[in-house]
Design an enzyme around this catalytic site. Sequence first.
Site, PDB file in Angstrom:
ATOM      1  N   ARG A   1      28.895  97.642  84.604  1.00 45.43           N
ATOM      2  CA  ARG A   1      29.738  96.550  85.243  1.00 45.43           C
ATOM      3  C   ARG A   1      28.675  95.513  85.490  1.00 45.43           C
ATOM      4  O   ARG A   1      29.151  94.166  85.461  1.00 45.43           O
ATOM      5  CB  ARG A   1      30.242  97.230  86.667  1.00 45.43           C
ATOM      6  CG  ARG A   1      31.530  97.875  86.415  1.00 45.43           C
ATOM      7  CD  ARG A   1      31.498  98.933  87.437  1.00 45.43           C
ATOM      8  NE  ARG A   1      30.373 100.153  86.820  1.00 45.43           N
ATOM      9  CZ  ARG A   1      30.949 101.125  86.078  1.00 45.43           C
ATOM     10  NH1 ARG A   1      31.968 101.185  85.491  1.00 45.43           N
ATOM     11  NH2 ARG A   1      30.104 101.754  85.557  1.00 45.43           N
ATOM     12  N   THR A   2      27.397  95.792  86.178  1.00 43.26           N
ATOM     13  CA  THR A   2      26.784  94.790  86.702  1.00 43.26           C
ATOM     14  C   THR A   2      26.298  93.682  85.472  1.00 43.26           C
ATOM     15  O   THR A   2      26.301  92.387  85.625  1.00 43.26           O
ATOM     16  CB  THR A   2      25.366  95.307  87.434  1.00 43.26           C
ATOM     17  OG1 THR A   2      26.084  96.274  88.047  1.00 43.26           O
ATOM     18  CG2 THR A   2      24.970  94.112  88.320  1.00 43.26           C
TER      19      THR A   2
ATOM     20  N   LYS B   1       4.848  98.064  75.951  1.00 46.82           N
ATOM     21  CA  LYS B   1       3.543  98.271  75.453  1.00 46.82           C
ATOM     22  C   LYS B   1       2.568  98.138  76.723  1.00 46.82           C
ATOM     23  O   LYS B   1       1.378  97.629  76.702  1.00 46.82           O
ATOM     24  CB  LYS B   1       3.286  96.773  74.548  1.00 46.82           C
ATOM     25  CG  LYS B   1       4.371  96.718  73.464  1.00 46.82           C
ATOM     26  CD  LYS B   1       4.041  95.471  72.930  1.00 46.82           C
ATOM     27  CE  LYS B   1       5.046  94.961  72.242  1.00 46.82           C
ATOM     28  NZ  LYS B   1       5.244  93.766  71.863  1.00 46.82           N
TER      29      LYS B   1
ATOM     30  N   ARG C   1      17.424  94.600  87.056  1.00 43.62           N
ATOM     31  CA  ARG C   1      17.709  95.836  87.614  1.00 43.62           C
ATOM     32  C   ARG C   1      16.538  96.506  86.930  1.00 43.62           C
ATOM     33  O   ARG C   1      15.995  96.589  85.949  1.00 43.62           O
ATOM     34  CB  ARG C   1      18.999  96.283  86.729  1.00 43.62           C
ATOM     35  CG  ARG C   1      19.071  98.119  86.851  1.00 43.62           C
ATOM     36  CD  ARG C   1      20.389  98.515  86.516  1.00 43.62           C
ATOM     37  NE  ARG C   1      21.341  98.139  87.537  1.00 43.62           N
ATOM     38  CZ  ARG C   1      22.721  98.582  87.789  1.00 43.62           C
ATOM     39  NH1 ARG C   1      23.117  99.485  86.775  1.00 43.62           N
ATOM     40  NH2 ARG C   1      23.724  98.131  88.443  1.00 43.62           N
TER      41      ARG C   1
ATOM     42  N   HIS D   1      21.549  97.056  96.431  1.00 47.95           N
ATOM     43  CA  HIS D   1      22.112  96.459  95.347  1.00 47.95           C
ATOM     44  C   HIS D   1      23.090  95.522  96.010  1.00 47.95           C
ATOM     45  O   HIS D   1      24.437  95.664  96.193  1.00 47.95           O
ATOM     46  CB  HIS D   1      23.229  97.755  94.626  1.00 47.95           C
ATOM     47  CG  HIS D   1      23.952  97.157  93.454  1.00 47.95           C
ATOM     48  ND1 HIS D   1      23.975  96.079  92.923  1.00 47.95           N
ATOM     49  CD2 HIS D   1      24.290  98.102  92.309  1.00 47.95           C
ATOM     50  CE1 HIS D   1      24.592  95.996  91.497  1.00 47.95           C
ATOM     51  NE2 HIS D   1      24.695  97.351  91.388  1.00 47.95           N
TER      52      HIS D   1
HETATM   53  N1   CP Z   1      28.343  99.675  90.184  1.00 46.37           N
HETATM   54  C1   CP Z   1      27.383  99.639  89.230  1.00 46.37           C
HETATM   55  O1   CP Z   1      26.229  99.061  89.550  1.00 46.37           O
HETATM   56  O2   CP Z   1      27.800  99.653  87.928  1.00 46.37           O
HETATM   57  P1   CP Z   1      26.816  99.675  86.579  1.00 46.37           P
HETATM   58  O3   CP Z   1      25.568 100.812  86.701  1.00 46.37           O
HETATM   59  O4   CP Z   1      27.767 100.142  85.488  1.00 46.37           O
HETATM   60  O5   CP Z   1      26.164  98.210  86.720  1.00 46.37           O
END
Ligand code: CP
Length: 306
Positions: free
Chosen positions: A54-55, A84, A105, A133
Amino acid sequence: MRLFHVIRAQQFDRELLGRIFSEAREMEELARKGGSNILAGKVMATVFYEPSTRTRLSFESAMMRLGGRVISTENAREFSSAAKGETLEDTIRIVDGYADVIVLRHYESGAAERAARVSNVPIINAGDGPGQHPTQALLDLYTIEKELGHIDGISVAMVGDLANGRTVRSLCYLLAKYKDVKIYFVAPDVVRMKEDIKEYLTRHRVPFYEEEDLKEVASKVDVIYQTRIQKERFGDRIEDYERARGVYIVDRELLDVMQPHAIVMHPLPRVDEISPEVDEDPRAAYFRQAQNGLYIRMALLKMVLT
Ligand code: CP
């Protein structure tokens, strides 16, 4: 003031949240009409050291729908020069020369803050280990407002892996900005909500309750926010994982005790903590919630880049 880094949910105040939600509503309209070119000439880098559906894809779709372009490393642990031995700081110093915004991320709490310290372009935290998040919390709150019509005065049950869930942590910080909100934590013993969040809620006079009986809680809340038990964060504590999984499940029986206006949310992905039979109920809001991520991320990209 222009929005720059997006690192922690605490950085938003109600005025800014209102602006983001208003932009997101406009983005829904814009997306329906086929998008725009307001970010033409801009480049977004998605640098993901942990898996995502999703993100990453909603950020990339958001950028493209606004006319911008995308460069990406979707498995940075293996396929970037991190493999590396390059430090996160050095990687960010390089990528900020190639992109106008970096969506990051990472598997370590605090990584987005470290990246922001060395970056000349906006860093957007797309999840930092068990830390935060914030863009998920923004889309969660946007979904609540859209589904229920208000945020002040709501009762929310947060269920499942509250110790490792970065989305529930960020959502607590945002909910604390609203009036008369009540939070119920329903978690197996080994993954209860951490003290720092409980202290924050106490300091901000947000009543919260730690409960065991999900059915009892479900009958009185406006939102059930279910979460996955995050196996990947248990390491070799397999017994703890086995003790936590399957304890709280949202199923037909739970829907039967929920109020007619209440909704079920989940940041997704789910494993078995929401039964598939729940999907057909109009109160299952989690797929609409994921769709809202596109509009919130379009809004954020517009706000950090224009
Ligand atoms: N909700 C969420 O962060 O989903 P993903 O891990 O698929 O990005």
